[in-house]
Design a protein around this motif. Structure first.
Motif, PDB file in Angstrom:
ATOM      1  N   ALA A   1       0.817  -1.220   0.000  1.00  0.00           N
ATOM      2  CA  ALA A   1       0.000   0.000   0.000  1.00  0.00           C
ATOM      3  C   ALA A   1       0.848   1.266   0.000  1.00  0.00           C
ATOM      4  O   ALA A   1       0.461   2.290  -0.562  1.00  0.00           O
ATOM      5  CB  ALA A   1      -0.936  -0.013   1.203  1.00  0.00           C
ATOM      6  N   ALA A   2       2.024   1.208   0.616  1.00  0.00           N
ATOM      7  CA  ALA A   2       2.873   2.396   0.729  1.00  0.00           C
ATOM      8  C   ALA A   2       3.823   2.572  -0.450  1.00  0.00           C
ATOM      9  O   ALA A   2       4.700   3.441  -0.420  1.00  0.00           O
ATOM     10  CB  ALA A   2       3.687   2.312   2.024  1.00  0.00           C
ATOM     11  N   THR A   3       3.673   1.781  -1.498  1.00  0.00           N
ATOM     12  CA  THR A   3       4.556   1.891  -2.662  1.00  0.00           C
ATOM     13  C   THR A   3       4.477   3.295  -3.255  1.00  0.00           C
ATOM     14  O   THR A   3       3.383   3.761  -3.615  1.00  0.00           O
ATOM     15  CB  THR A   3       4.173   0.859  -3.732  1.00  0.00           C
ATOM     16  OG1 THR A   3       4.293  -0.456  -3.184  1.00  0.00           O
ATOM     17  CG2 THR A   3       5.075   0.978  -4.957  1.00  0.00           C
ATOM     18  N   PRO A   4       5.597   3.995  -3.384  1.00  0.00           N
ATOM     19  CA  PRO A   4       5.554   5.369  -3.890  1.00  0.00           C
ATOM     20  C   PRO A   4       5.434   5.421  -5.403  1.00  0.00           C
ATOM     21  O   PRO A   4       5.694   4.430  -6.103  1.00  0.00           O
ATOM     22  CB  PRO A   4       6.902   5.940  -3.436  1.00  0.00           C
ATOM     23  CG  PRO A   4       7.812   4.746  -3.436  1.00  0.00           C
ATOM     24  CD  PRO A   4       6.964   3.585  -3.000  1.00  0.00           C
ATOM     25  N   ASP A   5       5.011   6.568  -5.913  1.00  0.00           N
ATOM     26  CA  ASP A   5       5.047   6.780  -7.349  1.00  0.00           C
ATOM     27  C   ASP A   5       6.508   6.669  -7.809  1.00  0.00           C
ATOM     28  O   ASP A   5       7.432   6.982  -7.057  1.00  0.00           O
ATOM     29  CB  ASP A   5       4.500   8.166  -7.703  1.00  0.00           C
ATOM     30  CG  ASP A   5       3.000   8.281  -7.429  1.00  0.00           C
ATOM     31  OD1 ASP A   5       2.330   7.229  -7.372  1.00  0.00           O
ATOM     32  OD2 ASP A   5       2.526   9.420  -7.258  1.00  0.00           O
ATOM     33  N   GLY A   6       6.694   6.214  -9.019  1.00  0.00           N
ATOM     34  CA  GLY A   6       8.050   6.052  -9.526  1.00  0.00           C
ATOM     35  C   GLY A   6       8.749   4.829  -8.972  1.00  0.00           C
ATOM     36  O   GLY A   6       9.978   4.747  -8.971  1.00  0.00           O
ATOM     37  N   TRP A   7       7.974   3.863  -8.499  1.00  0.00           N
ATOM     38  CA  TRP A   7       8.546   2.687  -7.828  1.00  0.00           C
ATOM     39  C   TRP A   7       9.454   1.882  -8.741  1.00  0.00           C
ATOM     40  O   TRP A   7      10.419   1.267  -8.280  1.00  0.00           O
ATOM     41  CB  TRP A   7       7.437   1.803  -7.266  1.00  0.00           C
ATOM     42  CG  TRP A   7       6.505   1.246  -8.298  1.00  0.00           C
ATOM     43  CD1 TRP A   7       5.381   1.833  -8.791  1.00  0.00           C
ATOM     44  CD2 TRP A   7       6.645   0.002  -8.981  1.00  0.00           C
ATOM     45  NE1 TRP A   7       4.797   1.043  -9.744  1.00  0.00           N
ATOM     46  CE2 TRP A   7       5.540  -0.089  -9.872  1.00  0.00           C
ATOM     47  CE3 TRP A   7       7.565  -1.039  -8.937  1.00  0.00           C
ATOM     48  CZ2 TRP A   7       5.364  -1.188 -10.718  1.00  0.00           C
ATOM     49  CZ3 TRP A   7       7.381  -2.143  -9.773  1.00  0.00           C
ATOM     50  CH2 TRP A   7       6.298  -2.210 -10.642  1.00  0.00           C
ATOM     51  N   GLN A   8       9.165   1.865 -10.049  1.00  0.00           N
ATOM     52  CA  GLN A   8      10.014   1.099 -10.964  1.00  0.00           C
ATOM     53  C   GLN A   8      11.440   1.666 -10.986  1.00  0.00           C
ATOM     54  O   GLN A   8      12.421   0.920 -10.922  1.00  0.00           O
ATOM     55  CB  GLN A   8       9.417   1.104 -12.373  1.00  0.00           C
ATOM     56  CG  GLN A   8       8.141   0.271 -12.485  1.00  0.00           C
ATOM     57  CD  GLN A   8       7.353   0.616 -13.728  1.00  0.00           C
ATOM     58  OE1 GLN A   8       6.696   1.653 -13.785  1.00  0.00           O
ATOM     59  NE2 GLN A   8       7.393  -0.252 -14.718  1.00  0.00           N
ATOM     60  N   ALA A   9      11.550   2.987 -11.046  1.00  0.00           N
ATOM     61  CA  ALA A   9      12.876   3.614 -11.040  1.00  0.00           C
ATOM     62  C   ALA A   9      13.586   3.362  -9.712  1.00  0.00           C
ATOM     63  O   ALA A   9      14.807   3.152  -9.679  1.00  0.00           O
ATOM     64  CB  ALA A   9      12.741   5.120 -11.296  1.00  0.00           C
ATOM     65  N   ILE A  10      12.826   3.375  -8.627  1.00  0.00           N
ATOM     66  CA  ILE A  10      13.408   3.118  -7.306  1.00  0.00           C
ATOM     67  C   ILE A  10      13.980   1.703  -7.241  1.00  0.00           C
ATOM     68  O   ILE A  10      15.086   1.478  -6.723  1.00  0.00           O
ATOM     69  CB  ILE A  10      12.349   3.330  -6.205  1.00  0.00           C
ATOM     70  CG1 ILE A  10      11.981   4.812  -6.109  1.00  0.00           C
ATOM     71  CG2 ILE A  10      12.853   2.814  -4.854  1.00  0.00           C
ATOM     72  CD1 ILE A  10      10.795   5.099  -5.199  1.00  0.00           C
ATOM     73  N   GLU A  11      13.238   0.734  -7.789  1.00  0.00           N
ATOM     74  CA  GLU A  11      13.711  -0.648  -7.782  1.00  0.00           C
ATOM     75  C   GLU A  11      14.939  -0.816  -8.670  1.00  0.00           C
ATOM     76  O   GLU A  11      15.875  -1.547  -8.316  1.00  0.00           O
ATOM     77  CB  GLU A  11      12.592  -1.593  -8.224  1.00  0.00           C
ATOM     78  CG  GLU A  11      11.440  -1.683  -7.238  1.00  0.00           C
ATOM     79  CD  GLU A  11      11.880  -2.170  -5.867  1.00  0.00           C
ATOM     80  OE1 GLU A  11      12.779  -3.027  -5.784  1.00  0.00           O
ATOM     81  OE2 GLU A  11      11.322  -1.677  -4.857  1.00  0.00           O
ATOM     82  N   PHE A  12      14.964  -0.156  -9.797  1.00  0.00           N
ATOM     83  CA  PHE A  12      16.160  -0.214 -10.653  1.00  0.00           C
ATOM     84  C   PHE A  12      17.371   0.359  -9.919  1.00  0.00           C
ATOM     85  O   PHE A  12      18.498  -0.142 -10.040  1.00  0.00           O
ATOM     86  CB  PHE A  12      15.923   0.550 -11.960  1.00  0.00           C
ATOM     87  CG  PHE A  12      15.301  -0.280 -13.051  1.00  0.00           C
ATOM     88  CD1 PHE A  12      15.830  -1.509 -13.407  1.00  0.00           C
ATOM     89  CD2 PHE A  12      14.183   0.187 -13.735  1.00  0.00           C
ATOM     90  CE1 PHE A  12      15.256  -2.270 -14.417  1.00  0.00           C
ATOM     91  CE2 PHE A  12      13.603  -0.567 -14.744  1.00  0.00           C
ATOM     92  CZ  PHE A  12      14.141  -1.800 -15.084  1.00  0.00           C
ATOM     93  N   GLU A  13      17.123   1.430  -9.144  1.00  0.00           N
ATOM     94  CA  GLU A  13      18.230   2.060  -8.425  1.00  0.00           C
ATOM     95  C   GLU A  13      18.784   1.127  -7.351  1.00  0.00           C
ATOM     96  O   GLU A  13      19.990   1.117  -7.091  1.00  0.00           O
ATOM     97  CB  GLU A  13      17.739   3.368  -7.803  1.00  0.00           C
ATOM     98  CG  GLU A  13      18.846   4.331  -7.387  1.00  0.00           C
ATOM     99  CD  GLU A  13      19.327   4.077  -5.969  1.00  0.00           C
ATOM    100  OE1 GLU A  13      20.498   4.384  -5.682  1.00  0.00           O
ATOM    101  OE2 GLU A  13      18.539   3.572  -5.153  1.00  0.00           O
TER     102      GLU A  13
END
Length: 357
Positions: A72-84
């Motif tokens: 539920a707390a997944t932020p916007d831009g989560w894909q970029a965060i995971e790549f980082e």
């Protein structure tokens, strides 16, 4: 039924028929290619996967269910965060779906509650619920029932939810009207194929599991092929790359259930700490988690590979010490991967550790 499903946390409910005969040639070819690797159960059940009425006699329809799993707390831009996260080599990365509670337990319980609710309305009926737990062609059934289409990475894709969801099924002895299937919307995009670190997606909807990082770190019980170890990076349980790259996952939905909220440490725990986990600590920290199923030995194998990859790009005294402490581990599998990791990082196990290899 749709309303009842939503009340139980499912995002979508569909219905498929049981004639999957046109899926049989593809299944047989996949098995013939040996792309299932060591997953002997895939071959053992043969065509029962494509024949629901053989698996559960009397089955006339299959109710399919989709459950989103992003916390539920997944932020916007989560894909970029995971790549980082993948660029921080000394941290271990667990696939997003496995950071919370074991989905098998969550879905099975809620599928049974859905079946109970249907029985209250229609009267007793024969049924069995499954979620990644039996010889079931889940993606095929999901596609036929309108949950989405089969993406080029072989996962179900939805225009409303991407692919970040679990699938479940209830085989029933009721003849229910099938829901409309979804047409494919991948077009000319090959992002998932292009990004796969090991080249496991050999073509659209064609996966050689023997090269897939999820297979290697979860299903595969033995030594990870040496030529693939450097490509695993800091992924210690599963891999999300093909989903992170998929444009449709900008529509991935957050789960309303707290079950899938990430446990502390399963996204950014330092590898040096993970190497130090005793079997007791591993079991304690993974209680109720899907990670527990691989056991402590494979866990250490995976973390050792990630540690070796980290040492290839930056020296880290804590990592090196953690690996050295495992050089004489009772498991030959662990010792082999520790030795590789130390060598990859320009070091070597102790003489005693070498003697036990």
């Amino acid at each position: 039924m749709v309303r009842w499903g939503r009340e139980l946390g499912f995002s979508q409910i569909g219905v498929a028929g049981v004639d999957l005969s046109d899926a049989e040639p593809g299944l047989l070819q996949w098995l013939s290619n040996g792309w299932h690797g060591e997953m002997a159960y895939m071959e053992a059940h043969g065509l029962k996967r494509a024949r629901p009425a053989d698996l559960v006699p009397g089955t006339l329809s299959v109710i399919t269910a989709r459950m989103d799993y992003l916390p539920a707390a997944t932020p916007d831009g989560w894909q970029a965060i995971e790549f980082e996260r993948l660029q921080r080599p000394t941290e271990g990365i667990v696939s997003l779906y496995a950071r919370g509670r074991d989905y098998h337990k969550v879905l099975r319980q809620r599928l049974q509650k859905l079946a109970d609710r249907i029985a209250q309305d229609l009267g007793p009926f024969g049924h069995r619920a499954f979620t990644d737990s039996a010889p079931v062609l889940e993606v095929e059934l999901a596609t036929r029932s309108g949950q989405g289409w089969r993406g080029k990475h072989t996962l179900t894709l939805s225009r409303e939810a991407g692919s970040m969801f679990f699938l479940g099924e209830i085989y029933v002895d009721l003849e229910l009207p099938a829901t409309e299937p979804e047409t494919a919307h991948c077009g000319s995009c090959t992002a998932c194929i292009d990004i796969c670190p090991t080249g496991a997606i050999v073509g659209p909807q064609r996966l050689d599991a023997r090269r897939c990082i999820s297979y290697l770190t979860i299903e595969h019980a033995g030594a990870i092929p040496e030529e693939l170890r450097p490509k695993i990076g800091n992924r210690i349980y599963g891999c999300d790359d093909c989903q992170l790259a998929c444009p449709w996952n900008k529509f991935a939905q957050r789960s309303p259930l707290p079950d899938f909220d990430a446990r502390p440490g399963f996204s950014d725990m330092p590898l040096a700490q993970l190497l130090a986990w005793s079997e007791e600590e591993f079991l304690r920290r993974t209680e109720g988690s899907p990670i527990r199923r691989i056991g402590h030995e494979r866990w250490l194998r995976n973390v050792a590979v990630a540690a070796g990859n980290a040492l290839r790009v930056q020296d880290d005294a804590g990592l090196r010490a953690g690996l050295q402490a495992l050089a004489q581990h009772p498991s030959a599998l662990v010792r082999e991967h520790v030795a590789w990791a130390l060598a990859a990082g320009g070091g070597a196990p102790s003489a005693a550790g070498q003697a036990r290899l």
